[in-house]
Design a protein around this motif. Sequence first.
Motif, PDB file in Angstrom:
ATOM      1  N   GLU A 228      -7.106   6.326   3.254  1.00  0.00           N
ATOM      2  CA  GLU A 228      -7.973   5.364   3.950  1.00  0.00           C
ATOM      3  C   GLU A 228      -8.232   5.844   5.384  1.00  0.00           C
ATOM      4  OE1 GLU A 228      -9.720   2.960   2.995  1.00  0.00           O
ATOM      5  OE2 GLU A 228     -10.214   1.891   4.860  1.00  0.00           O
TER       6      GLU A 228
ATOM      7  N   GLU B 102      -2.278   6.073  -0.184  1.00  0.00           N
ATOM      8  CA  GLU B 102      -3.471   5.221   0.012  1.00  0.00           C
ATOM      9  C   GLU B 102      -3.754   5.002   1.494  1.00  0.00           C
ATOM     10  OE1 GLU B 102      -3.220   2.504  -4.064  1.00  0.00           O
ATOM     11  OE2 GLU B 102      -2.261   1.840  -2.220  1.00  0.00           O
ATOM     12  N   ALA B 103      -2.688   4.767   2.259  1.00  0.00           N
ATOM     13  CA  ALA B 103      -2.858   4.519   3.699  1.00  0.00           C
ATOM     14  C   ALA B 103      -3.477   5.738   4.387  1.00  0.00           C
ATOM     15  CB  ALA B 103      -1.509   4.192   4.338  1.00  0.00           C
TER      16      ALA B 103
ATOM     17  N   ARG C 135     -21.079   3.743   4.624  1.00  0.00           N
ATOM     18  CA  ARG C 135     -19.762   4.359   4.388  1.00  0.00           C
ATOM     19  C   ARG C 135     -19.893   5.753   3.781  1.00  0.00           C
ATOM     20  NH1 ARG C 135     -13.861   2.214   2.922  1.00  0.00           N
ATOM     21  NH2 ARG C 135     -13.267   3.443   4.664  1.00  0.00           N
TER      22      ARG C 135
ATOM     23  N   ALA D 109     -10.700   8.635   5.194  1.00  0.00           N
ATOM     24  CA  ALA D 109     -12.019   8.095   4.856  1.00  0.00           C
ATOM     25  C   ALA D 109     -12.670   7.477   6.089  1.00  0.00           C
ATOM     26  CB  ALA D 109     -11.899   7.051   3.749  1.00  0.00           C
ATOM     27  N   ARG D 110     -11.883   6.702   6.849  1.00  0.00           N
ATOM     28  CA  ARG D 110     -12.466   6.074   8.046  1.00  0.00           C
ATOM     29  C   ARG D 110     -12.802   7.116   9.099  1.00  0.00           C
ATOM     30  NH1 ARG D 110      -9.664   0.237   9.160  1.00  0.00           N
ATOM     31  NH2 ARG D 110      -9.231  -0.242   6.987  1.00  0.00           N
TER      32      ARG D 110
ATOM     33  N   THR E 200     -12.886  10.465  -3.336  1.00  0.00           N
ATOM     34  CA  THR E 200     -13.416   9.107  -3.199  1.00  0.00           C
ATOM     35  C   THR E 200     -14.484   8.987  -2.121  1.00  0.00           C
ATOM     36  OG1 THR E 200     -11.548   8.551  -1.781  1.00  0.00           O
ATOM     37  CG2 THR E 200     -11.351   7.976  -4.105  1.00  0.00           C
ATOM     38  N   VAL E 201     -14.388   9.756  -1.007  1.00  0.00           N
ATOM     39  CA  VAL E 201     -15.343   9.511   0.101  1.00  0.00           C
ATOM     40  C   VAL E 201     -16.777   9.857  -0.275  1.00  0.00           C
ATOM     41  CG1 VAL E 201     -15.901  10.049   2.497  1.00  0.00           C
ATOM     42  CG2 VAL E 201     -13.521   9.674   1.842  1.00  0.00           C
TER      43      VAL E 201
ATOM     44  N   ALA F 152      -8.929  11.528  -0.949  1.00  0.00           N
ATOM     45  CA  ALA F 152     -10.111  11.223  -0.123  1.00  0.00           C
ATOM     46  C   ALA F 152     -11.258  12.178  -0.431  1.00  0.00           C
ATOM     47  CB  ALA F 152      -9.739  11.286   1.358  1.00  0.00           C
TER      48      ALA F 152
ATOM     49  N   VAL G 165      -4.523   0.796  10.247  1.00  0.00           N
ATOM     50  CA  VAL G 165      -5.412   1.953  10.314  1.00  0.00           C
ATOM     51  C   VAL G 165      -6.508   1.641  11.320  1.00  0.00           C
ATOM     52  CG1 VAL G 165      -6.895   3.515   8.995  1.00  0.00           C
ATOM     53  CG2 VAL G 165      -4.997   2.378   7.850  1.00  0.00           C
TER      54      VAL G 165
ATOM     55  N   MET H  15       0.851  -1.200   0.000  1.00  0.00           N
ATOM     56  CA  MET H  15       0.000   0.000   0.000  1.00  0.00           C
ATOM     57  C   MET H  15       0.886   1.250   0.000  1.00  0.00           C
ATOM     58  SD  MET H  15      -2.819   1.138   2.868  1.00  0.00           S
ATOM     59  CE  MET H  15      -4.045  -0.141   2.801  1.00  0.00           C
TER      60      MET H  15
END
Lengths: 284, 195
Positions: free
Chosen positions: A9, A5-6, A55, A12-13, A95-96, A92, A282, A1
Motif C-alpha cells: 500500500e 499489504e502495508a 490512482r 502504491a501510494r 496491482t498498481v 505492488a 501510511v 493488515m
Amino acid sequence: MSLVEALAEGLARASTLLPQDVVRALERAREREEGPARVQLEAILRNVEMARSGRVPICQDTGTPTFFVRFGLDFPYLKELFSAVPEAVRQATKTVPLRPNTVHPFTGKNPGDNTGRFIPAVTWEPLPGDSVEIHILPKGGGSENCSALKMLPPGVGLKGIKEAVVEHVVAAGGLPCPPTVVGVGIGGGADLALKLGKIALLRPLGQRHPEPEVAALEEELEALINASGVGPMGLGGKTTVLAVHVEYAHRHPASLPLGIAVQCWAHRRAVVRIGPDRSVTVSP
Amino acid sequence: MERVLTTPIPEEEARALRAGDVFYLSGLLITARDEAHKKILERGSPLPLEGLALFHCGPVVQKRGETWEVVAAGPTTSARMELFEAEFLRRFRPRVIVGKGGMGEKTLTALGEVGALYAHFTGGAGVLAAQAIKRVREVHWLEELGVPEAIWVFEVERFGPLVVAMDSHGRSLYKELSAQVERNMEAIRARIRGS
C-alpha cells in the motif's frame, strides 16, 4: 493488515500520490513563472491530479523501489519485515501496476516483478525502540542518471562545494526533468556521501536541516541554482530546483566527498509506520 | 485562445508557429524511438507520414480484449534520435516532432528545409498524455520491436500543451537558453568566489 499489504500500500501510494509538500512547492513555482515555464508547471500539476484521482502512476517510469527502514531493535516482527519488503514490491508491481524496471546487467533479462540482485534497494538503520518507520522512494532512472560523486580536495572548502553542486546541477539542464529536488551528502566516504544525499531527499520540502550552518547552505544553493535560469524542463525560468537538502558526516582529513542525488519533479515518497502492536499508518 | 493543429498539417500552418508558442495537437500521432527510426530509414515507413506528428515515446499499454489502451505515454529524451531525424524529416516529411529535451543542429536545419516543428511535451506527464489519446488505431512491428519500440498510431484530441522549442526559422529555445545560462553562470561563479 499483513506487513506485506502495508508495504505494498505504501509503494502504491508513493507511485500514485505526490506528497502535499511537493504539490505545494510546484504550485508556488507555477505562480512565480510565466510563458513556457508556467505551461510546464500547469501540465505537471494537471498530471499529478489525474494520477491521484485515477490512482494510476504519476509517471511511466515508476522507478527503482528504494526503501529506508528505521527499525527499533525491540520491534517484535523484524524477521517478518525482512521478507515482507521484496514480497510487497512483487505485489505492488501487479496491482498498481508498476513498470518492470529491473534488468540483469549481463543477460539483459528482466524478472518482471521489480526485484533482483540487491533490489529492492533497502537501507536498514537500527535505532532504540520497538516500532519501525519505512521510507519508500521510487527513484526514476532519468534523474538518477544525473546523480554524481565528486571527491574534492579538502582545501576547496565550502566555496568549492557550492561551486561543484551548482555547476553539476546546471550542466544537467532539462535532463533530470526539473524543477528537481537535490540531495547533497558531504563527508563520510565515497559511498556514504551518496547515501547521505539520498537520505537528504527523504526530508519533507520546507523542513530545513536543524543546524543553522547547514540550513544556510541549503538556502544559498537553492538561490544560486535558481539564478541559472535553466527553469522547468530546461525551457528557461526561475525554478530549476524546488529544494536542496544537505546532510553530512565527519570526513577523513584527506578527503572531501560530495554526493549529489538528483530527483525529478515527481518526488514520490511514502512513509509506513508500524507499532509494536502491529498498528499501521501510511502517509500520504 | 488555445491553438490546435490538426493532421494532416499544411506546411504554412507549421511555418506560422514560432519558438515559444504553445499549441495542442489533434489527429494522428505516431510513436518512433531509436529502433523504429533506424528500421523506417532502412525499409520505408509502414504508413505515409507526411503532414503527421511523430512522438518520441515508449508507451505503457494494456490490452483489453482486442483493443489496446494507453496507460501512460510521456516523452523520452529526443537527443538520441538526432542520429536519424534530419534524413527522416527529408524523406518522410512529418510536420511535427514531439519529444523532450530538444535536438541538435542537423535537425534544426532539416526543420527549416521541410517546414516542420519540434515541440516539447512535459517530461513525466504520462497520464496527461494518455488522457488525450482517444484510440490506438494500429500498431506496426510490435512483435519484432516490442511494446516500447513499436510504431504506435494514436488518434489524439487536443494533445498537449506542446511548446514550440525549435521552429522552421532556425530558432531553438535550447540554443538560446544555453547561451543565457552560460552568461548567468559567470555571475553565479563570481558570487560564490566573492562570498
